[in-house]
Write a protein that holds these residues in place. Sequence first.
Motif, mmCIF file in Angstrom:
data_model
loop_
_atom_site.group_PDB
_atom_site.id
_atom_site.type_symbol
_atom_site.label_atom_id
_atom_site.label_comp_id
_atom_site.label_asym_id
_atom_site.label_seq_id
_atom_site.Cartn_x
_atom_site.Cartn_y
_atom_site.Cartn_z
ATOM 1 N N LEU B 71 0.835 -1.199 0.000
ATOM 2 C CA LEU B 71 0.000 0.000 0.000
ATOM 3 C C LEU B 71 0.871 1.251 0.000
ATOM 4 C CD1 LEU B 71 -3.081 0.514 0.225
ATOM 5 C CD2 LEU B 71 -2.682 1.003 2.636
ATOM 6 N N GLY B 74 3.724 0.862 -3.156
ATOM 7 C CA GLY B 74 3.131 0.639 -4.468
ATOM 8 C C GLY B 74 2.150 1.737 -4.826
ATOM 9 N N THR B 75 1.332 2.144 -3.875
ATOM 10 C CA THR B 75 0.261 3.076 -4.203
ATOM 11 C C THR B 75 0.632 4.509 -3.850
ATOM 12 O OG1 THR B 75 -1.148 1.270 -3.518
ATOM 13 C CG2 THR B 75 -2.232 3.338 -4.057
ATOM 14 N N LEU B 76 1.146 4.724 -2.636
ATOM 15 C CA LEU B 76 1.381 6.093 -2.196
ATOM 16 C C LEU B 76 2.670 6.673 -2.752
ATOM 17 C CD1 LEU B 76 0.241 5.794 1.537
ATOM 18 C CD2 LEU B 76 -1.063 6.527 -0.462
ATOM 19 N N ARG B 78 4.686 5.198 -5.191
ATOM 20 C CA ARG B 78 4.909 4.842 -6.600
ATOM 21 C C ARG B 78 6.352 4.446 -6.897
ATOM 22 N NH1 ARG B 78 0.469 4.683 -8.620
ATOM 23 N NH2 ARG B 78 -1.197 6.155 -8.203
ATOM 24 N N THR B 80 7.104 1.730 -7.888
ATOM 25 C CA THR B 80 6.968 0.574 -8.774
ATOM 26 C C THR B 80 7.692 0.775 -10.092
ATOM 27 O OG1 THR B 80 4.909 1.589 -9.427
ATOM 28 C CG2 THR B 80 4.781 -0.246 -7.889
#
Lengths: 258, 287
Positions: B71, B74-76, B78, B80
């Motif tokens: 979370l 990966g999401t906050l 980035r 990735t």
Amino acid sequence: MVVSTEGTGKRARPDSRLPVVIVDDLHVEYKVYATGKRATEADRGGLLRRAKRTRTVHALKGVSFTAYENDSIGVIGSNGSGKSTLMRAITGLTPSSSGAVYAVSRPSMLGVGAALIKTLSGQRNVILGGLAMGLSKREVEERYDEIVDFAGIRPFIDLPMRTYSSGMTARLKFAIATVRKHEILIVDEALAVGDRKFRKRSEQRIREIRDNAGTVFLVSHSMQSIRDTCNRVIWIEKGELMMDGDPDEVISAYEATR
Amino acid sequence: MSSEVDDPQAYGLHRVGGRPPLLKYLRGVAQRRDFIVSLAKFRIEAENQRHRLGMLWIVLKPILEAAVFGLVFGTLMRSTRGVPDFIVFLIIGVFVFEFFSSSFGAGSKAITNNQALVQSLSFPRMSLPISVVTQKFMQLVPTIVLLMVFLLALGHKASLNWFLMVPLLILYYMFCLGLAFITARLTVHLPDLSNLLPFASRFLFYTSGIFFSVDVRFADTPLLLKYVEYQPLYAFLSLARELLLDSDPLYDVRTQFWPILVCWSIGLLIVGTIFFWAAEERYGRVD
């Protein structure tokens, strides 16, 4: 400082019994913080202040004696006199600062308690304690019933050890610790707990160990236990050997000073 | 020799508490293997006993951890960038690193946390760090199995390379064991270390490419690329990823990692064993 003239070393060796433990001018010193805190505790701060704040405690000041096979030696003395330090030094757990301890085999202390896990059942703890005492897995399985019955906790063997009464815990520890054949066994205040029936049984077991060519050291404040099980008594006071000899003589000399 | 005692040599008595020679010492440790394994097993049991879900927590904890990192990174944040299959990349990293961080943390306290035991029973002290690392290893194995199930569920194919996880995990175990020997002894000499080591562990967590790809991130800094090349944890993580996922070119099997890891693991285990054994008499001391 030796009160008894017939004491140390020269003590009666009526037959050709062999020495099993020789304590030779043993000194043990501890470094302790002035606050009483041990110098190794994790939460201390200030590397540089260390030297100033430690104090040296001379726990044993030159103790010498020889223990022979089949001896059952009571160790007496007031609190903080150095009895437990002497026992730990004999097992090799506390290194000496000078002098030495010699033994035919490594003496073991009746201190299996620290290996046990309170949240686990008595059954698990019998296994763990037996292994900690140096038995193999098979030996533990073979003697499992004997341990449980001696401790008298069969109805509670599936319960976690934290639910046991202090007497039951002490009985279990004693049963585990004495299951192995010890040549030299040190019993430190283990008999003070437990009811009268268990005390008789454990004193019987100590006599058995002694009769099987073993040597037993019994640290106790109960003069009765010592009179019942020991053929010789060592009196330690302030880190020095005060007297070493016949139980009745040493105990009455010790009690006269109180 | 004071005059009033008997001569110990004459009766075959030995000095108590001396440190045995290395080989004899290691034989003593081997004799204690039942104790070492049972202590590890029972400690896991004791840890999970009071929880309703019991042993399930062994796998639940790393899953939750991966969820949090997924979370956050990966999401906050980035991170990735340039990583195909980020979720899988992250989960393998977190699961595999967990063994290092837990055995590093607990291993360094293997002696200091067991002072009462060390002071009341005589056994080769090396049994304690071995037992701790073994305990953490026993917790790692089910998570690796879970990982494989997870990969299959996501549509990855099992391959023969998965069997190479066995030697990789053995090397990993040896590596962490050697390290635990060293830190367990150092913490006895200098207890303050138990406050510092968590930071070392965290530093390694952030620099071993767990939630970002080192190749992408450090692409324009050759010095950093060189560093991670020989950094054993990065090598363990990369090899695990490469073995488990052979579908993507980023996860090409970089065979040069194997000799590096063999050297690290065997080297550290030997150095650690000797280093720990050398202070055997020191561990029971109260001062």
